[in-house]
Design a protein around this motif. Structure first.
Motif, PDB file in Angstrom:
ATOM      1  N   LEU A  22       0.821  -1.219   0.000  1.00 17.16           N
ATOM      2  CA  LEU A  22       0.000   0.000   0.000  1.00 17.16           C
ATOM      3  C   LEU A  22       0.856   1.271   0.000  1.00 17.16           C
ATOM      4  O   LEU A  22       0.333   2.369   0.167  1.00 17.16           O
ATOM      5  CB  LEU A  22      -0.928   0.000   1.216  1.00 17.16           C
ATOM      6  N   ARG A  25      -0.115   3.896  -2.735  1.00 13.63           N
ATOM      7  CA  ARG A  25      -1.477   4.414  -2.497  1.00 13.63           C
ATOM      8  C   ARG A  25      -1.508   5.332  -1.285  1.00 13.63           C
ATOM      9  O   ARG A  25      -2.171   6.371  -1.276  1.00 13.63           O
ATOM     10  CB  ARG A  25      -2.451   3.247  -2.319  1.00 13.63           C
ATOM     11  N   ALA A  26      -0.799   4.934  -0.221  1.00 18.35           N
ATOM     12  CA  ALA A  26      -0.770   5.775   0.988  1.00 18.35           C
ATOM     13  C   ALA A  26      -0.118   7.122   0.682  1.00 18.35           C
ATOM     14  O   ALA A  26      -0.583   8.174   1.139  1.00 18.35           O
ATOM     15  CB  ALA A  26      -0.027   5.051   2.108  1.00 18.35           C
ATOM     16  N   PRO A  61     -14.905   1.670  -1.660  1.00 14.30           N
ATOM     17  CA  PRO A  61     -14.787   0.279  -1.238  1.00 14.30           C
ATOM     18  C   PRO A  61     -14.382  -0.656  -2.368  1.00 14.30           C
ATOM     19  O   PRO A  61     -13.734  -1.648  -2.146  1.00 14.30           O
ATOM     20  CB  PRO A  61     -16.190  -0.050  -0.745  1.00 14.30           C
ATOM     21  N   GLY A 261     -25.991   5.984   6.135  1.00 18.49           N
ATOM     22  CA  GLY A 261     -24.659   5.433   5.914  1.00 18.49           C
ATOM     23  C   GLY A 261     -24.622   3.922   5.885  1.00 18.49           C
ATOM     24  O   GLY A 261     -23.593   3.320   5.621  1.00 18.49           O
ATOM     25  N   PHE A 290     -27.318   5.773  -0.406  1.00 25.40           N
ATOM     26  CA  PHE A 290     -26.355   6.491   0.426  1.00 25.40           C
ATOM     27  C   PHE A 290     -26.338   7.971   0.066  1.00 25.40           C
ATOM     28  O   PHE A 290     -25.587   8.737   0.644  1.00 25.40           O
ATOM     29  CB  PHE A 290     -24.956   5.897   0.217  1.00 25.40           C
TER      30      PHE A 290
ATOM     31  N   LEU B  20      -3.371  -4.933   7.845  1.00 24.95           N
ATOM     32  CA  LEU B  20      -4.434  -5.442   6.958  1.00 24.95           C
ATOM     33  C   LEU B  20      -5.243  -6.552   7.635  1.00 24.95           C
ATOM     34  O   LEU B  20      -6.446  -6.664   7.419  1.00 24.95           O
ATOM     35  CB  LEU B  20      -3.821  -5.976   5.656  1.00 24.95           C
ATOM     36  N   TYR B  24      -9.085  -6.227   8.021  1.00 23.79           N
ATOM     37  CA  TYR B  24      -9.987  -7.205   7.388  1.00 23.79           C
ATOM     38  C   TYR B  24     -11.051  -7.668   8.379  1.00 23.79           C
ATOM     39  O   TYR B  24     -12.225  -7.820   8.038  1.00 23.79           O
ATOM     40  CB  TYR B  24      -9.187  -8.394   6.859  1.00 23.79           C
ATOM     41  N   LEU B  25     -10.635  -7.875   9.613  1.00 24.08           N
ATOM     42  CA  LEU B  25     -11.631  -8.280  10.622  1.00 24.08           C
ATOM     43  C   LEU B  25     -12.595  -7.134  10.915  1.00 24.08           C
ATOM     44  O   LEU B  25     -13.766  -7.353  11.210  1.00 24.08           O
ATOM     45  CB  LEU B  25     -10.932  -8.729  11.908  1.00 24.08           C
ATOM     46  N   GLN B  30     -11.782  -7.343   1.566  1.00 26.91           N
ATOM     47  CA  GLN B  30     -10.397  -7.060   1.145  1.00 26.91           C
ATOM     48  C   GLN B  30     -10.229  -5.593   0.721  1.00 26.91           C
ATOM     49  O   GLN B  30      -9.314  -4.908   1.160  1.00 26.91           O
ATOM     50  CB  GLN B  30     -10.019  -7.986  -0.023  1.00 26.91           C
ATOM     51  N   HIS B  31     -11.138  -5.117  -0.123  1.00 26.72           N
ATOM     52  CA  HIS B  31     -10.980  -3.748  -0.644  1.00 26.72           C
ATOM     53  C   HIS B  31     -11.200  -2.702   0.446  1.00 26.72           C
ATOM     54  O   HIS B  31     -10.487  -1.700   0.516  1.00 26.72           O
ATOM     55  CB  HIS B  31     -11.953  -3.500  -1.797  1.00 26.72           C
ATOM     56  N   LEU B  32     -12.203  -2.956   1.288  1.00 28.47           N
ATOM     57  CA  LEU B  32     -12.446  -2.006   2.385  1.00 28.47           C
ATOM     58  C   LEU B  32     -11.249  -1.988   3.335  1.00 28.47           C
ATOM     59  O   LEU B  32     -10.863  -0.936   3.846  1.00 28.47           O
ATOM     60  CB  LEU B  32     -13.711  -2.399   3.152  1.00 28.47           C
ATOM     61  N   ALA B  33     -10.678  -3.174   3.565  1.00 33.71           N
ATOM     62  CA  ALA B  33      -9.514  -3.254   4.451  1.00 33.71           C
ATOM     63  C   ALA B  33      -8.349  -2.472   3.853  1.00 33.71           C
ATOM     64  O   ALA B  33      -7.670  -1.709   4.549  1.00 33.71           O
ATOM     65  CB  ALA B  33      -9.131  -4.716   4.684  1.00 33.71           C
ATOM     66  N   GLU B  34      -8.134  -2.636   2.567  1.00 34.30           N
ATOM     67  CA  GLU B  34      -7.046  -1.893   1.914  1.00 34.30           C
ATOM     68  C   GLU B  34      -7.285  -0.389   2.011  1.00 34.30           C
ATOM     69  O   GLU B  34      -6.377   0.386   2.296  1.00 34.30           O
ATOM     70  CB  GLU B  34      -6.943  -2.306   0.435  1.00 34.30           C
ATOM     71  N   ASP B  35      -8.537   0.033   1.758  1.00 40.78           N
ATOM     72  CA  ASP B  35      -8.858   1.466   1.847  1.00 40.78           C
ATOM     73  C   ASP B  35      -8.584   2.014   3.240  1.00 40.78           C
ATOM     74  O   ASP B  35      -8.067   3.113   3.413  1.00 40.78           O
ATOM     75  CB  ASP B  35     -10.342   1.694   1.529  1.00 40.78           C
ATOM     76  N   GLN B  38      -4.828   2.117   3.934  1.00 42.20           N
ATOM     77  CA  GLN B  38      -4.267   3.179   3.092  1.00 42.20           C
ATOM     78  C   GLN B  38      -4.556   4.559   3.694  1.00 42.20           C
ATOM     79  O   GLN B  38      -3.672   5.417   3.774  1.00 42.20           O
ATOM     80  CB  GLN B  38      -4.880   3.075   1.699  1.00 42.20           C
ATOM     81  N   ARG B  74     -18.806   4.359   7.003  1.00 39.81           N
ATOM     82  CA  ARG B  74     -18.251   3.186   6.338  1.00 39.81           C
ATOM     83  C   ARG B  74     -19.414   2.389   5.800  1.00 39.81           C
ATOM     84  O   ARG B  74     -20.273   1.946   6.542  1.00 39.81           O
ATOM     85  CB  ARG B  74     -17.445   2.325   7.301  1.00 39.81           C
ATOM     86  N   ARG B  75     -19.438   2.257   4.538  1.00 34.02           N
ATOM     87  CA  ARG B  75     -20.585   1.610   3.926  1.00 34.02           C
ATOM     88  C   ARG B  75     -20.468   0.106   4.036  1.00 34.02           C
ATOM     89  O   ARG B  75     -19.555  -0.504   3.538  1.00 34.02           O
ATOM     90  CB  ARG B  75     -20.690   2.080   2.493  1.00 34.02           C
ATOM     91  N   ARG B  76     -21.439  -0.456   4.719  1.00 32.49           N
ATOM     92  CA  ARG B  76     -21.318  -1.851   5.086  1.00 32.49           C
ATOM     93  C   ARG B  76     -22.042  -2.769   4.129  1.00 32.49           C
ATOM     94  O   ARG B  76     -22.123  -3.961   4.354  1.00 32.49           O
ATOM     95  CB  ARG B  76     -21.839  -2.047   6.503  1.00 32.49           C
TER      96      ARG B  76
END
Lengths: 395, 176
Positions: A22, A25-26, A61, A261, A290, B20, B24-25, B30-35, B38, B74-76
């Protein structure tokens, strides 16, 4: 419950994540944060800001963020609050400015005066985000020059069409006449900073008050409080019991609507005392939302962006697109007389009329619909306004 | 290369995998965790000048991460759609024990998705990162009482939304 077993299973679950690098990106996100901070101190940074549409817009996301066109950044300067602004030639011309000679269909004074601002995906790469007004029959008029990010994320025009409020890149709440005159900085309740992405400034129907969310405590442990500030007196009133983003205030003053949200949309009294969720939106329903765009004068209908379960949810940044108008009591979608054309935006006027903006190739068409749901007229929107978005339909 | 940037690079590359896992938990995706990681790393980078020799960079990053997750919009929806979303097989053992573990993982993942972001955060802090209640409270910027009550609510909700999970845990626990 056996908590040791829970520990093991959480560790097992965490193994599912795929490690990724990352670093780049970071650094890109960090650079955008830096640009936002630097912009107020240097006009030279403005051109870069236009390309980088901001952190909130970049965090999606699905990971498919609109990659900000930060000019060929291969390394980032050492982080520092006092980092010099990125060097770039300021753009002095609004390259995609709507031409005053373009378009113009048959005059339809009944539509009223519309206000426009830039979109995150527009082609305009100029530094500032200009506010525009347009009334069918007259050419578009360029108005206040705002920070582009603010114009996209939070600029709000008052219902009487006289003033604009926005949150600048330093999180200050600002208000000016729509032509940019008489700018003021406000500190609601003595708070210097307000929230700019979620509970963005929204005008009361009488155009005298704003609901905002003040920052009580900054990062790394931020806290906010929603409230209403009276512009003439500065009186600040705390709003309790509301959790959501992107509020709308009905013209009769009785209803606040907002997205929670989680995919649901709520309607509430302006004092936060009577929240109701709109049936069939979010939860286990097939649709979620949303982003809410406009509310009818009595709060009974809402123009919003509905998403199907397989659609990416986007992020916190506001989206003023609308693909449906729904009844807030039943959740049912209201049929609009659009002749099969795709709805892009929909704005209610204080008298219950609805202006629906539909796609027509290289331009948009504005369809005026009466409070009874019948089409009154249509007007071709100048092609130069195509990449802008409507921010308000003024009285 | 700038020494500060080099230090930050090293920090990112050594700590991202662990960050990560927690992310993730927290997010279930995966993508939300990366965001999330980041965004937290970007803020750490902005403050690297004062963080780099403090030894607190990871704590700062984690704190940012938890706050972003709990406080942000955070959109779940993605997370809530997960129950039908089978994880990819990692290969290897495909015997009955492995199949049972996969089922259990799916159930736990689906159950976690039903918790509020705050409940999920306290569970991850307490039972994945093995933080004390005081540490969890400090990390989230809430009182110890809130951590206790949120933990209790989270465990109760886990039992409610996934009774089969609770049964399994109780059975296995009592057999020890």
């Amino acid at each position: 419950m056996n908590q040791d077993r829970l520990r093991l299973d959480l560790a097992d679950l965490a193994d599912e994540v795929t490690p990724v690098d990352l670093r780049d990106r970071a650094l890109r996100t960090s650079r955008r944060l830096g640009i936002q901070r630097a912009v107020v101190t240097s006009a030279a940074a403005l051109a870069v800001l236009a390309a980088a549409t901001g952190t909130a817009l970049a965090i999606r996301p699905d990971g498919q963020a609109p990659a900000p066109a930060v000019p060929s950044v291969t390394s980032t300067p050492p982080p520092s609050e006092a980092s010099p602004p990125p060097s770039a030639e300021p753009s002095r011309t609004a390259s995609a400015s709507p031409s005053t000679t373009t378009g113009g269909g048959p005059a339809s004074v009944a539509i009223g005066r519309l206000f426009y601002g830039p979109t995150p995906t527009g082609d305009d790469t100029s530094a500032a985000g200009y506010l525009w007004s347009y009334e069918p029959g007259s050419p578009p008029t360029r108005l206040a020059k705002l920070p582009r990010l603010a114009a996209i994320l939070n600029a709000a025009v008052s219902p009487d069409g006289r003033r604009v409020a926005w949150v600048d890149p330093d999180d200050n709440l600002r208000v000016a006449d729509v032509d940019g005159d008489n700018p003021r900085k406000l500190t609601p309740g003595g708070h210097r900073q307000v929230e700019r992405d979620c509970w963005t400034p929204v005008w009361s129907p009488d155009s005298r008050r704003l609901t905002i969310s003040v920052v009580l405590r900054p990062e790394p442990a931020p806290a906010w409080e929603k409230g209403v500030v009276e512009l003439n007196t500065g009186t600040y009133t705390r709003l309790a019991g509301i959790k959501g983003c992107h509020p709308l205030w009905s013209a009769d003053g009785t209803v606040l609507a907002y997205a929670d949200g989680e995919g649901r949309v709520a309607v509430n009294r302006p004092d936060g005392s009577a929240e109701k969720l709109i049936p069939g939106v979010g939860g286990s329903g097939a649709r979620s939302s949303f982003d809410v765009a406009s509310i009818s004068p009595d709060g009974s209908r809402l123009a919003l962006l509905l998403r199907k379960p397989d659609e990416p949810a986007g992020d916190v940044a506001r989206e003023l697109d609308a693909n449906a108008v729904i009844d807030t009591r039943t959740g049912r979608q209201v049929d609009l007389p659009l002749g099969g054309r795709t709805l892009r935006q929909a704005w209610f006027g204080a008298d219950g009329r609805l202006v629906a903006r539909v796609n027509a190739g290289d331009h948009n068409v504005l369809v005026l619909i009466g409070a009874d749901g019948r089409k009154i007229s249509e007007s071709r929107e100048p092609a130069a306004l195509k990449d802008l978005q409507i921010l308000q339909l003024a009285d | 290369m700038d020494p500060l940037l080099s230090e930050f690079d090293s920090f990112v590359r050594t700590r991202t995998p662990a960050l990560l896992r927690s992310a993730y938990l927290l997010t279930g995706d995966q993508h939300l965790a990366e965001d999330l990681v980041q965004s937290a790393l970007a803020r750490t980078h902005r403050s690297w000048g004062r963080l780099h020799d403090s030894g607190n960079a990871e704590a700062y990053t984690r704190k940012i991460m938890y706050h972003l997750q709990v406080s942000w919009w955070r959109r779940r929806r993605v997370a809530e759609a997960m129950p039908g979303d089978l994880p990819e097989s990692r290969g290897g053992d495909s015997g009955p024990d492995h199949a049972q573990q996969i089922t259990l993982r799916l159930t736990l993942r689906a159950a976690l998705a039903r918790l509020s972001t705050k409940q999920r955060a306290v569970l991850v802090l307490r039972f994945f990162e093995d933080r004390s209640e005081v540490e969890a409270a400090e990390m989230l910027g809430v009182t110890v009482g809130t951590v206790k009550s949120q933990t209790s609510k989270a465990l109760t909700k886990l039992r409610t939304v996934a009774p089969e999970l609770a049964d399994l845990y109780v059975t296995e626990g009592s057999a020890r």
